[in-house]
Design a protein around this motif. Sequence first.
Motif, PDB file in Angstrom:
ATOM      1  N   VAL A  63      66.720   2.954   1.616  1.00 26.99           N
ATOM      2  CA  VAL A  63      66.822   1.925   2.299  1.00 26.99           C
ATOM      3  C   VAL A  63      66.519   0.527   1.842  1.00 26.99           C
ATOM      4  O   VAL A  63      66.850  -0.829   1.951  1.00 26.99           O
ATOM      5  N   LEU A  64      65.331   0.606   0.931  1.00 25.51           N
ATOM      6  CA  LEU A  64      64.948  -0.297   0.152  1.00 25.51           C
ATOM      7  C   LEU A  64      65.031  -0.027  -1.199  1.00 25.51           C
ATOM      8  O   LEU A  64      64.761   0.858  -1.657  1.00 25.51           O
ATOM      9  N   ILE A  65      65.535  -0.936  -2.199  1.00 20.29           N
ATOM     10  CA  ILE A  65      65.472  -0.760  -3.640  1.00 20.29           C
ATOM     11  C   ILE A  65      64.864  -1.988  -4.390  1.00 20.29           C
ATOM     12  O   ILE A  65      64.749  -2.941  -3.736  1.00 20.29           O
ATOM     13  N   GLN A  66      64.431  -1.651  -5.483  1.00 22.58           N
ATOM     14  CA  GLN A  66      63.893  -2.590  -6.321  1.00 22.58           C
ATOM     15  C   GLN A  66      64.665  -3.013  -7.573  1.00 22.58           C
ATOM     16  O   GLN A  66      65.299  -2.258  -8.117  1.00 22.58           O
ATOM     17  N   ASP A  67      64.833  -4.415  -7.776  1.00 28.10           N
ATOM     18  CA  ASP A  67      65.288  -4.947  -8.925  1.00 28.10           C
ATOM     19  C   ASP A  67      64.945  -4.520 -10.218  1.00 28.10           C
ATOM     20  O   ASP A  67      63.505  -4.297 -10.227  1.00 28.10           O
ATOM     21  N   GLU A  68      65.284  -4.037 -11.411  1.00 30.38           N
ATOM     22  CA  GLU A  68      64.830  -3.613 -12.446  1.00 30.38           C
ATOM     23  C   GLU A  68      64.134  -4.921 -13.123  1.00 30.38           C
ATOM     24  O   GLU A  68      63.435  -4.475 -14.050  1.00 30.38           O
ATOM     25  N   ALA A  69      64.761  -6.025 -13.154  1.00 29.24           N
ATOM     26  CA  ALA A  69      64.179  -7.310 -13.786  1.00 29.24           C
ATOM     27  C   ALA A  69      63.836  -8.217 -12.908  1.00 29.24           C
ATOM     28  O   ALA A  69      64.355  -8.244 -11.926  1.00 29.24           O
ATOM     29  N   PRO A  70      62.946  -9.101 -13.528  1.00 27.03           N
ATOM     30  CA  PRO A  70      62.267 -10.352 -12.379  1.00 27.03           C
ATOM     31  C   PRO A  70      63.519 -11.165 -12.154  1.00 27.03           C
ATOM     32  O   PRO A  70      64.235 -11.536 -13.245  1.00 27.03           O
ATOM     33  N   LYS A  71      63.804 -11.518 -11.042  1.00 23.84           N
ATOM     34  CA  LYS A  71      64.681 -12.488 -10.356  1.00 23.84           C
ATOM     35  C   LYS A  71      64.448 -13.440  -9.364  1.00 23.84           C
ATOM     36  O   LYS A  71      63.191 -13.399  -8.841  1.00 23.84           O
ATOM     37  N   TYR A  72      64.931 -14.412  -9.363  1.00 17.93           N
ATOM     38  CA  TYR A  72      64.805 -15.377  -7.927  1.00 17.93           C
ATOM     39  C   TYR A  72      65.778 -15.007  -7.133  1.00 17.93           C
ATOM     40  O   TYR A  72      66.623 -14.329  -7.328  1.00 17.93           O
TER      41      TYR A  72
END
Length: 415
Positions: free
Chosen positions: A81-90
């Motif tokens: 339901v929630l996913i995390q981006d692999e790299a820092p982003k704005y």
Amino acid sequence: MAIVKPFKGVRPNPSVAHKVAALPYDVMNREEAKKMAQGNPQSFLHVSRAEIDLDDDVSPYGDVVYQKAAENLKDMMKQGVLIQDEAPKYYIYRQIMDGRGQTGLVACASIDEYLNDVIKKHEFTRPVKEVDRINNFDFCNANTEPVFFAYRAQKEINKIIKAWTDGNEPVYDFTSEDDIGHILWVVDDLEKIDALEKLFKDVPYLYIADGHHRTASAVKVGLKRREANPDYTGDEAYNFMMTVIFPDDELLIMDYNRVVQDLNGLETDEFLEKVAKAFHVQKWQGEGPYKPEARHDFGMYLENKWYKLTAKNEVINEDDDTERLDVSILQKNLLNPLLGIEDPRTDKRIDFVGGIRGLKELEKRVKHDMKIAFSLYPPSMDELFAIADIGQVMPPKSTWFEPKLRSGLFVHLLG
């Protein structure tokens, strides 16, 4: 210099973003939160208000609630339901209400800049109110909700954000049940990320617009982690807090109105006579409630009648940034001396009604459980900035920002 960092956001799978997104934790009571999340296991209220998943006799401030919040957050991530981006982003977050848009940058700000007064405040916080979010953030190991910051608009920052939103497809674009549009873009271009980070270093200050308690809570959780890790470098995630930062020229401060239970022992005629010493008093002849159209004008609803009050020159101190605010003028010249409201933070005879509810809500409250109501003209962003810049605070319940940031569209893990 404002330190503004990208981060590895935890955010909804695009297919369910509209189901995850929820109003902030502090704009509803337990019963309302439970009703809002009913039949929707993906609602972020299961994280921000986890007591809705427990028996009603369980205290909303017990450890079991925060443990449940952490459990629910982990489950939402495990289920996709929630996913995390692999790299820092704005991230760029646009809200649209009644045809008016406001577009902010979702980023992390430094807790040190809060401590060093680069992040400016305009309200006092109450430690008892901070504890709840401290526990939620700490147990969840995350800033589960963003805070709402503002900055004096910068042409180059606005230019990059506009070019990105004009040239890229959003990852979310939906309208919530209260008819507010929510659009989110992911900024994953390293050159643009670097440019934004450098440009914000030329922004002298950030200002808390809404969410003073959440900000203070995020800072205290970070300090707690530092204490537990004395060899910290300063780069760890817990040294930063999640925020949405808006340019001031896109923000709307709405009126924040007052209702009072009684006339403090005064008869109506006697009260009106006393009011006239500090205000010009006119019966409102227009249709419907009186909504002030300029600074130092007030509406007053009493005995089924609206009045227009205009502060007399002798009670206006234009040389003092705080004293000249309409909330200060009303408090100093009417609420305190006539109605006996010495401390509006603690006096149970006064209540506050956000402008989003409309002035008819004031009439409704007077007919239901109050005696008198006051409508106010909202302060400006310039007034907010001026007070924050000199290290002062606005009177309680001075500003009401709309639309509210939706919770669940982005989460910042602390480690």
